[in-house]
Design a protein around this motif. Sequence first.
Motif, PDB file in Angstrom:
ATOM      1  N   PHE A  20       0.828  -1.205   0.000  1.00 21.12           N
ATOM      2  CA  PHE A  20       0.000   0.000   0.000  1.00 21.12           C
ATOM      3  C   PHE A  20       0.867   1.262   0.000  1.00 21.12           C
ATOM      4  CE2 PHE A  20      -1.839   3.432   2.558  1.00 21.12           C
ATOM      5  CZ  PHE A  20      -2.921   3.760   1.765  1.00 21.12           C
ATOM      6  N   LEU A  21       1.836   1.316   0.906  1.00 19.90           N
ATOM      7  CA  LEU A  21       2.682   2.509   0.987  1.00 19.90           C
ATOM      8  C   LEU A  21       3.547   2.667  -0.260  1.00 19.90           C
ATOM      9  CD1 LEU A  21       3.648   2.374   4.765  1.00 19.90           C
ATOM     10  CD2 LEU A  21       2.104   4.013   3.651  1.00 19.90           C
ATOM     11  N   ILE A  23       2.717   1.781  -3.273  1.00 28.91           N
ATOM     12  CA  ILE A  23       1.816   2.299  -4.307  1.00 28.91           C
ATOM     13  C   ILE A  23       1.601   3.800  -4.099  1.00 28.91           C
ATOM     14  CG2 ILE A  23      -0.588   2.278  -5.136  1.00 28.91           C
ATOM     15  CD1 ILE A  23      -0.497  -0.818  -4.620  1.00 28.91           C
ATOM     16  N   GLU A  24       1.406   4.214  -2.853  1.00 26.60           N
ATOM     17  CA  GLU A  24       1.210   5.634  -2.566  1.00 26.60           C
ATOM     18  C   GLU A  24       2.458   6.447  -2.908  1.00 26.60           C
ATOM     19  OE1 GLU A  24      -1.649   7.155  -1.832  1.00 26.60           O
ATOM     20  OE2 GLU A  24      -2.620   5.206  -1.936  1.00 26.60           O
ATOM     21  N   LYS A  27       2.487   6.737  -6.701  1.00 27.07           N
ATOM     22  CA  LYS A  27       1.499   7.708  -7.177  1.00 27.07           C
ATOM     23  C   LYS A  27       1.964   9.132  -6.906  1.00 27.07           C
ATOM     24  CE  LYS A  27      -2.606   6.796  -5.534  1.00 27.07           C
ATOM     25  NZ  LYS A  27      -3.797   6.242  -4.867  1.00 27.07           N
ATOM     26  N   ALA A  28       2.489   9.373  -5.726  1.00 26.53           N
ATOM     27  CA  ALA A  28       2.962  10.719  -5.386  1.00 26.53           C
ATOM     28  C   ALA A  28       4.172  11.098  -6.240  1.00 26.53           C
ATOM     29  CB  ALA A  28       3.291  10.800  -3.895  1.00 26.53           C
ATOM     30  N   GLU A  31       2.959  12.287  -9.419  1.00 25.87           N
ATOM     31  CA  GLU A  31       2.482  13.673  -9.269  1.00 25.87           C
ATOM     32  C   GLU A  31       3.653  14.655  -9.327  1.00 25.87           C
ATOM     33  OE1 GLU A  31      -0.394  14.694  -6.141  1.00 25.87           O
ATOM     34  OE2 GLU A  31      -0.745  12.535  -5.932  1.00 25.87           O
ATOM     35  N   LYS A  50       4.155  14.690   0.020  1.00 30.57           N
ATOM     36  CA  LYS A  50       3.476  13.391   0.079  1.00 30.57           C
ATOM     37  C   LYS A  50       4.479  12.247  -0.080  1.00 30.57           C
ATOM     38  CE  LYS A  50      -0.293  12.794  -2.313  1.00 30.57           C
ATOM     39  NZ  LYS A  50      -1.335  12.860  -3.371  1.00 30.57           N
ATOM     40  N   PHE A  54       4.972   9.433   2.906  1.00 27.62           N
ATOM     41  CA  PHE A  54       4.762   7.990   2.700  1.00 27.62           C
ATOM     42  C   PHE A  54       6.067   7.207   2.843  1.00 27.62           C
ATOM     43  CE2 PHE A  54       0.884   9.287   0.151  1.00 27.62           C
ATOM     44  CZ  PHE A  54      -0.017   8.799   1.082  1.00 27.62           C
ATOM     45  N   MET A 126      -0.410  13.429   7.025  1.00 29.65           N
ATOM     46  CA  MET A 126      -0.945  13.522   5.664  1.00 29.65           C
ATOM     47  C   MET A 126      -2.142  14.473   5.632  1.00 29.65           C
ATOM     48  SD  MET A 126      -0.502  12.848   2.550  1.00 29.65           S
ATOM     49  CE  MET A 126       0.833  11.694   2.718  1.00 29.65           C
ATOM     50  N   ARG A 130      -2.430  17.811   3.275  1.00 29.75           N
ATOM     51  CA  ARG A 130      -3.589  18.114   2.401  1.00 29.75           C
ATOM     52  C   ARG A 130      -4.214  19.472   2.763  1.00 29.75           C
ATOM     53  NH1 ARG A 130      -4.724  12.666   3.174  1.00 29.75           N
ATOM     54  NH2 ARG A 130      -6.237  13.162   4.774  1.00 29.75           N
TER      55      ARG A 130
END
Length: 137
Positions: A20-21, A23-24, A27-28, A31, A50, A54, A126, A130
């Motif tokens: 999970f981390l 993948i995050e 993704k970040a 970005e 981000k 993570f 987090m 945001r």
Amino acid sequence: KEKIKPGGGGFGIRNFLTLFLSIEVSKATSEVLEAIASGDQERLAYAERKVQCFTNQLNDSNPILTEISDSMTEEGECKEAMEAALLQGDKDEAMKWSERMKVASQRKEAGNAKLMECSARYANLMKNIRETAELAR
């Protein structure tokens, strides 16, 4: 036929959280690259925060997950040894393994509490990232 030991096999929380981390982070990182390509400095700063958050969570949770996994393995080994001692009628030996199993279980529970604390800390970080990005808009 060899028995499957508790804590072995299966995907498990360690692999799930790491996946999970990861993948995050990926993704970040995407970005970050998109922000660089578009020249959006605010989005770049947000995405970099981000990635760092993570990555830090991944690094901080890893030793805790190792502790939990090791404790689960020891707990399972102790249970097997305790059951073997009971089958042999050795109550003293079974009691020693039972005590050791309790210690391993307590370590596992302490690790689970540390993991919950770590996850809550990073969820708050987090959230702050945001909210700070939203205020900047």
